[in-house]
Design a protein around this motif. Structure first.
Motif, PDB file in Angstrom:
ATOM      1  N   ILE A 156       0.594  -1.011   0.087  1.00 45.81           N
ATOM      2  CA  ILE A 156      -0.014  -0.192   0.010  1.00 45.81           C
ATOM      3  C   ILE A 156       0.664   1.094  -0.046  1.00 45.81           C
ATOM      4  O   ILE A 156       1.790   1.628   0.776  1.00 45.81           O
ATOM      5  CB  ILE A 156      -0.885   0.035   1.252  1.00 45.81           C
ATOM      6  N   ASP A 157       0.627   1.647  -1.235  1.00 48.11           N
ATOM      7  CA  ASP A 157       1.388   3.664  -0.900  1.00 48.11           C
ATOM      8  C   ASP A 157       0.472   4.235  -1.031  1.00 48.11           C
ATOM      9  O   ASP A 157      -0.568   4.340  -1.580  1.00 48.11           O
ATOM     10  CB  ASP A 157       2.609   3.373  -2.150  1.00 48.11           C
ATOM     11  N   ILE A 158       1.130   5.335   0.502  1.00 50.23           N
ATOM     12  CA  ILE A 158      -0.528   6.651   0.855  1.00 50.23           C
ATOM     13  C   ILE A 158       0.758   7.585  -0.028  1.00 50.23           C
ATOM     14  O   ILE A 158       2.029   8.144   0.565  1.00 50.23           O
ATOM     15  CB  ILE A 158      -0.945   6.471   2.089  1.00 50.23           C
ATOM     16  N   TYR A 159       0.044   8.714  -0.608  1.00 52.71           N
ATOM     17  CA  TYR A 159       0.539   9.989  -1.609  1.00 52.71           C
ATOM     18  C   TYR A 159       0.234  11.171  -1.186  1.00 52.71           C
ATOM     19  O   TYR A 159      -1.638  11.390  -1.499  1.00 52.71           O
ATOM     20  CB  TYR A 159       0.118   9.969  -3.091  1.00 52.71           C
ATOM     21  N   PHE A 160       0.904  12.179  -0.126  1.00 51.88           N
ATOM     22  CA  PHE A 160       0.630  13.554  -0.171  1.00 51.88           C
ATOM     23  C   PHE A 160       1.191  14.133  -1.156  1.00 51.88           C
ATOM     24  O   PHE A 160       1.671  13.559  -1.985  1.00 51.88           O
ATOM     25  CB  PHE A 160       1.188  13.532   1.192  1.00 51.88           C
ATOM     26  N   LYS A 161       0.820  15.709  -1.096  1.00 49.71           N
ATOM     27  CA  LYS A 161       1.439  16.425  -2.219  1.00 49.71           C
ATOM     28  C   LYS A 161       2.771  16.006  -2.350  1.00 49.71           C
ATOM     29  O   LYS A 161       4.238  16.393  -3.156  1.00 49.71           O
ATOM     30  CB  LYS A 161       0.965  17.297  -2.353  1.00 49.71           C
ATOM     31  N   ASP A 162       4.073  16.377  -0.924  1.00 53.34           N
ATOM     32  CA  ASP A 162       5.479  16.330  -0.684  1.00 53.34           C
ATOM     33  C   ASP A 162       5.980  15.393   0.063  1.00 53.34           C
ATOM     34  O   ASP A 162       6.694  15.164   0.392  1.00 53.34           O
ATOM     35  CB  ASP A 162       5.182  17.736  -0.343  1.00 53.34           C
ATOM     36  N   GLU A 163       5.777  13.613   0.214  1.00 52.23           N
ATOM     37  CA  GLU A 163       5.534  12.840   0.583  1.00 52.23           C
ATOM     38  C   GLU A 163       4.853  11.783   0.235  1.00 52.23           C
ATOM     39  O   GLU A 163       3.430  12.227   0.037  1.00 52.23           O
ATOM     40  CB  GLU A 163       5.777  12.475   1.858  1.00 52.23           C
TER      41      GLU A 163
ATOM     42  N   ILE B  25       7.586   0.139   6.868  1.00 54.13           N
ATOM     43  CA  ILE B  25       6.889   1.032   6.852  1.00 54.13           C
ATOM     44  C   ILE B  25       8.458   1.970   6.458  1.00 54.13           C
ATOM     45  O   ILE B  25       9.406   1.814   6.468  1.00 54.13           O
ATOM     46  CB  ILE B  25       6.587   1.265   7.457  1.00 54.13           C
ATOM     47  N   GLU B  26       8.086   2.442   5.745  1.00 48.10           N
ATOM     48  CA  GLU B  26       8.761   3.954   4.497  1.00 48.10           C
ATOM     49  C   GLU B  26       7.619   4.563   4.432  1.00 48.10           C
ATOM     50  O   GLU B  26       7.279   4.980   3.775  1.00 48.10           O
ATOM     51  CB  GLU B  26       9.565   3.469   3.215  1.00 48.10           C
ATOM     52  N   PHE B  27       9.129   5.948   5.154  1.00 46.21           N
ATOM     53  CA  PHE B  27       8.528   7.590   4.744  1.00 46.21           C
ATOM     54  C   PHE B  27       9.367   7.451   3.625  1.00 46.21           C
ATOM     55  O   PHE B  27      10.004   8.291   3.797  1.00 46.21           O
ATOM     56  CB  PHE B  27       8.506   8.078   6.324  1.00 46.21           C
ATOM     57  N   LYS B  28       8.578   8.729   2.587  1.00 47.36           N
ATOM     58  CA  LYS B  28       9.494   8.788   1.272  1.00 47.36           C
ATOM     59  C   LYS B  28       9.313  10.436   1.164  1.00 47.36           C
ATOM     60  O   LYS B  28       8.577  10.714   1.409  1.00 47.36           O
ATOM     61  CB  LYS B  28       8.812   7.901   0.562  1.00 47.36           C
ATOM     62  N   THR B  29      10.140  11.802   1.309  1.00 47.84           N
ATOM     63  CA  THR B  29      10.449  12.428   0.413  1.00 47.84           C
ATOM     64  C   THR B  29      11.265  12.679  -0.221  1.00 47.84           C
ATOM     65  O   THR B  29      12.474  12.043   0.006  1.00 47.84           O
ATOM     66  CB  THR B  29      10.478  13.187   2.362  1.00 47.84           C
ATOM     67  N   PRO B  30      11.125  14.100  -0.759  1.00 51.83           N
ATOM     68  CA  PRO B  30      12.414  14.370  -1.881  1.00 51.83           C
ATOM     69  C   PRO B  30      14.143  14.149  -1.599  1.00 51.83           C
ATOM     70  O   PRO B  30      13.936  14.321  -0.569  1.00 51.83           O
ATOM     71  CB  PRO B  30      11.561  15.600  -2.573  1.00 51.83           C
ATOM     72  N   GLY B  31      14.651  13.180  -1.703  1.00 54.70           N
ATOM     73  CA  GLY B  31      15.696  13.259  -1.300  1.00 54.70           C
ATOM     74  C   GLY B  31      15.601  12.385   0.123  1.00 54.70           C
ATOM     75  O   GLY B  31      16.685  11.996   0.515  1.00 54.70           O
TER      76      GLY B  31
END
Length: 177
Positions: A137-144, A155-161
């Motif tokens: 499951i991938d949950i997308y916010f505008k910036d992460e 569980i991974e928290f992804k933000t640009p870079g």
């Protein structure tokens, strides 16, 4: 009148039977538990509070679910987990397009669909004819984004870079690494 019923899913796929069961449920004081274990895992309960805090300042843009082995057998776990994470009831759901393939079972199709649920776009991708367990499951916010892989165990928290991970150590404590 048992105090608790533990059920395997689906309880029924017949609409009339489900209505009868719902009427019986409303008339009795019995708790019903369906075997969706993710809502009781400590790190996923922690994730729910993290998402709730994020939702105070930004909406979810999209959710992508990738699964295999039938909508009832495996895909329903993802939908239940989304309902749990976001405190959403099974209302305000619109299926925009839909495809089903009976790949594993003649009674439980693997479906792909674009779903609008409480104004959240959910892409449900049923991967067919594979012989390994798959539930992401991938949950997308505008910036992460928050990415749940390995059956929602990683569980991974992804933000640009940047990437952050939510891990569980041997003592079942949650920590950020």
């Amino acid at each position: 009148s048992p105090k608790l019923l533990i059920c395997e899913k689906p309880i029924s796929t017949n609409y009339e039977e489900l209505n009868i069961l719902e009427d019986l449920y409303k008339k009795n004081n019995t708790k019903i538990f369906v075997n969706y274990q993710r809502r009781f895992q400590p790190k996923l309960i922690k994730l729910k509070s993290i998402i709730k805090k994020k939702l105070e300042s930004k909406p979810i843009q999209n959710i992508v679910v990738t699964y295999q082995n039938g909508i009832h057998n495996n895909g329903s776990h993802a939908l239940d987990f989304i309902s749990f994470l976001l405190d959403m009831k099974y209302k305000n759901i619109k299926i925009v397009n839909f495809n089903k393939i009976y790949d594993i079972s003649l009674s439980d199709p693997t479906i792909s669909a674009n779903i609008i649920w409480n104004n959240i776009n959910i892409n449900l991708i049923g991967v067919t004819y594979v012989e390994f367990s798959l539930l992401n499951i991938d949950i997308y916010f505008k910036d992460e984004a928050i990415s749940l892989t390995e059956g929602c165990n990683k569980i991974e928290f992804k933000t640009p870079g940047k990437y952050k991970f939510l891990h569980q150590n041997k003592n079942q404590e949650i920590k950020k690494c």
